[in-house]
Scaffold this motif. Structure first.
Motif, PDB file in Angstrom:
ATOM      1  N   ARG A 111       0.836  -1.204   0.000  1.00 35.85           N
ATOM      2  CA  ARG A 111       0.000   0.000   0.000  1.00 35.85           C
ATOM      3  C   ARG A 111       0.870   1.252   0.000  1.00 35.85           C
ATOM      4  N   PRO A 112       0.231   2.405  -0.293  1.00 32.22           N
ATOM      5  CA  PRO A 112       0.973   3.663  -0.176  1.00 32.22           C
ATOM      6  C   PRO A 112       1.317   3.942   1.290  1.00 32.22           C
ATOM      7  N   ASN A 113       2.393   4.641   1.494  1.00 34.21           N
ATOM      8  CA  ASN A 113       2.782   5.058   2.827  1.00 34.21           C
ATOM      9  C   ASN A 113       1.717   6.004   3.380  1.00 34.21           C
ATOM     10  N   ILE A 114       1.570   6.046   4.682  1.00 33.99           N
ATOM     11  CA  ILE A 114       0.573   6.921   5.301  1.00 33.99           C
ATOM     12  C   ILE A 114       0.905   8.385   5.038  1.00 33.99           C
ATOM     13  N   ALA A 115       2.191   8.719   5.033  1.00 36.86           N
ATOM     14  CA  ALA A 115       2.621  10.098   4.776  1.00 36.86           C
ATOM     15  C   ALA A 115       2.482  10.393   3.285  1.00 36.86           C
ATOM     16  N   LYS A 116       1.503  11.190   2.932  1.00 35.11           N
ATOM     17  CA  LYS A 116       1.277  11.530   1.530  1.00 35.11           C
ATOM     18  C   LYS A 116       2.295  12.558   1.069  1.00 35.11           C
ATOM     19  N   ALA A 117       2.710  12.436  -0.166  1.00 33.73           N
ATOM     20  CA  ALA A 117       3.673  13.366  -0.749  1.00 33.73           C
ATOM     21  C   ALA A 117       3.319  13.528  -2.222  1.00 33.73           C
ATOM     22  N   LYS A 118       4.133  14.314  -2.938  1.00 30.01           N
ATOM     23  CA  LYS A 118       3.891  14.504  -4.372  1.00 30.01           C
ATOM     24  C   LYS A 118       3.916  13.149  -5.080  1.00 30.01           C
ATOM     25  N   LYS A 119       4.915  12.361  -4.762  1.00 30.52           N
ATOM     26  CA  LYS A 119       4.981  10.972  -5.230  1.00 30.52           C
ATOM     27  C   LYS A 119       5.081  10.107  -3.987  1.00 30.52           C
ATOM     28  N   THR A 120       3.938   9.588  -3.538  1.00 34.96           N
ATOM     29  CA  THR A 120       3.882   8.844  -2.289  1.00 34.96           C
ATOM     30  C   THR A 120       4.592   7.498  -2.431  1.00 34.96           C
ATOM     31  N   PRO A 121       5.564   7.227  -1.558  1.00 35.04           N
ATOM     32  CA  PRO A 121       6.261   5.941  -1.615  1.00 35.04           C
ATOM     33  C   PRO A 121       5.359   4.799  -1.156  1.00 35.04           C
ATOM     34  N   LEU A 122       5.707   3.597  -1.547  1.00 31.28           N
ATOM     35  CA  LEU A 122       4.956   2.410  -1.171  1.00 31.28           C
ATOM     36  C   LEU A 122       5.618   1.706   0.003  1.00 31.28           C
ATOM     37  N   VAL A 123       4.813   0.939   0.737  1.00 25.12           N
ATOM     38  CA  VAL A 123       5.325   0.085   1.805  1.00 25.12           C
ATOM     39  C   VAL A 123       4.691  -1.287   1.663  1.00 25.12           C
ATOM     40  N   ILE A 124       5.386  -2.286   2.188  1.00 22.90           N
ATOM     41  CA  ILE A 124       4.756  -3.597   2.326  1.00 22.90           C
ATOM     42  C   ILE A 124       4.448  -3.775   3.806  1.00 22.90           C
ATOM     43  N   ASN A 127       3.199  -9.943   7.636  1.00 22.44           N
ATOM     44  CA  ASN A 127       2.253 -10.651   8.500  1.00 22.44           C
ATOM     45  C   ASN A 127       2.497 -10.346   9.975  1.00 22.44           C
ATOM     46  N   SER A 128       3.720  -9.995  10.326  1.00 26.04           N
ATOM     47  CA  SER A 128       4.054  -9.650  11.711  1.00 26.04           C
ATOM     48  C   SER A 128       3.528  -8.267  12.090  1.00 26.04           C
ATOM     49  N   GLY A 129       3.034  -7.504  11.102  1.00 17.62           N
ATOM     50  CA  GLY A 129       2.520  -6.163  11.346  1.00 17.62           C
ATOM     51  C   GLY A 129       3.532  -5.064  11.067  1.00 17.62           C
ATOM     52  N   SER A 130       4.790  -5.429  10.881  1.00 18.71           N
ATOM     53  CA  SER A 130       5.809  -4.413  10.584  1.00 18.71           C
ATOM     54  C   SER A 130       5.683  -3.970   9.129  1.00 18.71           C
ATOM     55  N   THR A 131       6.149  -2.754   8.866  1.00 12.84           N
ATOM     56  CA  THR A 131       6.115  -2.238   7.497  1.00 12.84           C
ATOM     57  C   THR A 131       7.547  -2.050   7.000  1.00 12.84           C
ATOM     58  N   VAL A 132       7.705  -2.159   5.693  1.00 12.32           N
ATOM     59  CA  VAL A 132       9.006  -1.986   5.046  1.00 12.32           C
ATOM     60  C   VAL A 132       8.813  -0.982   3.914  1.00 12.32           C
ATOM     61  N   ASP A 133       9.617   0.076   3.925  1.00 18.20           N
ATOM     62  CA  ASP A 133       9.561   1.072   2.855  1.00 18.20           C
ATOM     63  C   ASP A 133      10.129   0.496   1.570  1.00 18.20           C
ATOM     64  N   LEU A 134       9.462   0.795   0.464  1.00 23.07           N
ATOM     65  CA  LEU A 134       9.929   0.364  -0.848  1.00 23.07           C
ATOM     66  C   LEU A 134      10.487   1.576  -1.602  1.00 23.07           C
ATOM     67  N   PRO A 135      11.449   1.373  -2.498  1.00 24.65           N
ATOM     68  CA  PRO A 135      12.051   2.504  -3.215  1.00 24.65           C
ATOM     69  C   PRO A 135      11.259   2.967  -4.434  1.00 24.65           C
ATOM     70  N   VAL A 136       9.957   2.652  -4.470  1.00 25.06           N
ATOM     71  CA  VAL A 136       9.120   3.042  -5.608  1.00 25.06           C
ATOM     72  C   VAL A 136       7.895   3.791  -5.104  1.00 25.06           C
ATOM     73  N   THR A 137       7.148   4.383  -6.026  1.00 28.49           N
ATOM     74  CA  THR A 137       6.007   5.219  -5.656  1.00 28.49           C
ATOM     75  C   THR A 137       4.680   4.618  -6.120  1.00 28.49           C
ATOM     76  N   GLU A 138       3.585   5.342  -5.831  1.00 27.54           N
ATOM     77  CA  GLU A 138       2.228   4.871  -6.118  1.00 27.54           C
ATOM     78  C   GLU A 138       1.997   4.457  -7.572  1.00 27.54           C
ATOM     79  N   GLU A 139       2.759   5.033  -8.488  1.00 24.41           N
ATOM     80  CA  GLU A 139       2.539   4.694  -9.900  1.00 24.41           C
ATOM     81  C   GLU A 139       2.822   3.217 -10.184  1.00 24.41           C
TER      82      GLU A 139
END
Length: 152
Positions: A111-124, A127-139
């Motif tokens: 999903r998109p990161n909670i912090a919205k930006a011009k190009k919002t980054p994605l996170v995974i 299952n443990s509930g932790s999130t990992v930032d991805l180096p790509v955006t909503e597109e």
């Protein structure tokens, strides 16, 4: 992400895989290389035009040379950043080339990161509930969700 390998998906990375590069990749690396060249030019100019009376006179050119090397190193490190999807999961390659694999079974949601930006980054969301930032955006969200749906 474009399909030319600069900032976008590259479907020809490996059979059965897809690779994405950060949208800032081309611009960021070019800016770092220009900055490195400016520092190197400053170091050479300072060395060529200064009278060296003591070891302290070398400090200014050598600091410019250090900055030139540091910015070139940063450009090289960030050129390695990418995200690859295949049948095993998502492979996140961080600056410097270290790759971490997240198996599809361990990924609850993309999903998109909670912090919205011009190009919002994605996170995974794992299952443990932790999130990992991805180096790509909503597109790239739809393509990544298709990979996740196909694998699970």
């Amino acid at each position: 992400m474009d399909r030319d390998g600069e900032g976008r998906a590259d479907e020809a990375a490996e059979p059965g895989s897809e690779t994405w590069y950060p949208s800032w990749r081309r611009t960021g690396i070019v800016l770092l290389i220009i900055l490195s060249a400016l520092f190197a030019t400053a170091a050479v100019t300072q060395l060529a035009t200064s009278d060296i009376d003591s070891g302290w006179d070398l400090f200014t050119p050598s600091s410019s040379a250090i900055w030139a090397g540091a910015t070139a190193f940063l450009a090289w490190m960030h050129s390695k950043t990418r995200l690859q999807a295949d049948a095993d999961g998502l492979h996140v390659t961080a600056p410097g080339g270290r790759t971490t694999t997240y198996p599809w079974e361990d990924i609850r949601e993309i999903r998109p990161n909670i912090a919205k930006a011009k190009k919002t980054p994605l996170v995974i969301v794992r299952n443990s509930g932790s999130t990992v930032d991805l180096p790509v955006t909503e597109e790239d969200l739809d393509a990544l969700r298709r990979w996740h749906a196909a694998a699970t």
